[in-house]
Scaffold this motif. Structure first.
Motif, PDB file in Angstrom:
ATOM      1  N   UNK A   1       0.859  -1.178   0.000  1.00 37.81           N
ATOM      2  CA  UNK A   1       0.000   0.000   0.000  1.00 37.81           C
ATOM      3  C   UNK A   1       0.901   1.236   0.000  1.00 37.81           C
ATOM      4  N   UNK A   2       0.714   2.066  -0.997  1.00 44.29           N
ATOM      5  CA  UNK A   2       1.523   3.265  -1.157  1.00 44.29           C
ATOM      6  C   UNK A   2       0.857   4.413  -0.408  1.00 44.29           C
ATOM      7  N   UNK A   3       1.647   5.081   0.399  1.00 47.89           N
ATOM      8  CA  UNK A   3       1.173   6.263   1.128  1.00 47.89           C
ATOM      9  C   UNK A   3       2.255   7.331   1.031  1.00 47.89           C
ATOM     10  N   UNK A   4       1.840   8.568   0.937  1.00 51.84           N
ATOM     11  CA  UNK A   4       2.775   9.682   0.882  1.00 51.84           C
ATOM     12  C   UNK A   4       2.688  10.451   2.194  1.00 51.84           C
ATOM     13  N   UNK A   5       3.848  10.806   2.724  1.00 54.02           N
ATOM     14  CA  UNK A   5       3.900  11.512   4.003  1.00 54.02           C
ATOM     15  C   UNK A   5       4.755  12.755   3.870  1.00 54.02           C
ATOM     16  N   UNK A   6       4.517  13.676   4.779  1.00 57.74           N
ATOM     17  CA  UNK A   6       5.311  14.891   4.867  1.00 57.74           C
ATOM     18  C   UNK A   6       5.549  15.167   6.338  1.00 57.74           C
ATOM     19  N   UNK A   7       6.803  15.292   6.717  1.00 56.53           N
ATOM     20  CA  UNK A   7       7.130  15.557   8.114  1.00 56.53           C
ATOM     21  C   UNK A   7       6.618  14.464   9.045  1.00 56.53           C
ATOM     22  N   UNK A   8       6.591  13.227   8.553  1.00 54.46           N
ATOM     23  CA  UNK A   8       6.129  12.123   9.374  1.00 54.46           C
ATOM     24  C   UNK A   8       4.628  11.966   9.442  1.00 54.46           C
ATOM     25  N   UNK A   9       3.880  12.860   8.788  1.00 54.51           N
ATOM     26  CA  UNK A   9       2.417  12.795   8.788  1.00 54.51           C
ATOM     27  C   UNK A   9       1.902  12.302   7.449  1.00 54.51           C
ATOM     28  N   UNK A  10       0.971  11.353   7.508  1.00 52.30           N
ATOM     29  CA  UNK A  10       0.353  10.849   6.296  1.00 52.30           C
ATOM     30  C   UNK A  10      -0.385  11.983   5.591  1.00 52.30           C
ATOM     31  N   UNK A  11      -0.129  12.113   4.298  1.00 52.14           N
ATOM     32  CA  UNK A  11      -0.763  13.169   3.513  1.00 52.14           C
ATOM     33  C   UNK A  11      -1.710  12.588   2.468  1.00 52.14           C
ATOM     34  N   UNK A  12      -1.310  11.496   1.839  1.00 48.01           N
ATOM     35  CA  UNK A  12      -2.081  10.980   0.713  1.00 48.01           C
ATOM     36  C   UNK A  12      -1.887   9.481   0.625  1.00 48.01           C
ATOM     37  N   UNK A  13      -2.971   8.765   0.364  1.00 47.33           N
ATOM     38  CA  UNK A  13      -2.907   7.317   0.238  1.00 47.33           C
ATOM     39  C   UNK A  13      -4.058   6.794  -0.597  1.00 47.33           C
ATOM     40  N   UNK A  14      -4.266   5.484  -0.579  1.00 45.45           N
ATOM     41  CA  UNK A  14      -5.317   4.877  -1.401  1.00 45.45           C
ATOM     42  C   UNK A  14      -6.718   5.414  -1.100  1.00 45.45           C
ATOM     43  N   UNK A  15      -7.031   5.658   0.156  1.00 45.45           N
ATOM     44  CA  UNK A  15      -8.354   6.185   0.504  1.00 45.45           C
ATOM     45  C   UNK A  15      -8.577   7.583  -0.033  1.00 45.45           C
ATOM     46  N   UNK A  16      -7.552   8.406   0.054  1.00 40.88           N
ATOM     47  CA  UNK A  16      -7.640   9.771  -0.465  1.00 40.88           C
ATOM     48  C   UNK A  16      -7.784   9.746  -1.981  1.00 40.88           C
ATOM     49  N   UNK A  17      -7.029   8.859  -2.622  1.00 41.63           N
ATOM     50  CA  UNK A  17      -7.129   8.733  -4.076  1.00 41.63           C
ATOM     51  C   UNK A  17      -8.532   8.296  -4.477  1.00 41.63           C
TER      52      UNK A  17
END
Length: 128
Positions: free
Chosen positions: A17-33
């Motif tokens: 499962x691919x997730x994108x984070x910034x500063x250790x916080x989840x920003x974007x993932x499959x649910x957001x997509x």
């Protein structure tokens, strides 16, 4: 040489499962997509949330979080009224969704290729 099965013959496969984070916080993932795809398809945040079985408040919070983290407007919203409101992805939202989708597909393909290279299993004489 030790006998082995081809990973193609196995029921095992990578599940990434691919997730994108910034500063250790989840920003974007499959649910957001999925939420953004729904907004693009239905023209409505509420309907996209309903189709995902996601509460409207959770969906709105997800969108606010992304937009705050990225400092970009991802979804253009118009207020409801007699005809109801609407929503559509901005150019930045469309680009983000497309780039994430492409990246996710590339990661999945890489995972499958690596799995096939790295995994071999001893031949089993009997099934469990």
């Amino acid at each position: 040489m030790e006998p082995s099965f081809s990973p193609d013959a196995l029921v095992l496969n990578p599940n990434i499962q691919v997730r994108l984070a910034s500063g250790g916080q989840l920003v974007f993932g499959p649910g957001t997509a999925e939420l953004l795809r729904g907004i693009a398809q239905y023209g409505s945040i509420h309907r996209a949330c309903t189709e995902m079985a996601l509460s409207y408040s959770k969906g709105r919070a997800m969108l606010r979080g992304i937009e705050q983290q990225l400092h970009l407007q991802i979804v253009h919203r118009t207020q409801g009224g007699p005809g109801g409101g609407s929503a559509h992805l901005t150019e930045a939202g469309e680009a983000l969704l497309q780039q994430f989708t492409d990246f996710e597909a590339a990661v999945q393909q890489y995972a499958v290729e690596q799995f096939k290279q790295e995994f071999s299993f001893p031949k089993q004489e009997e099934t469990l």
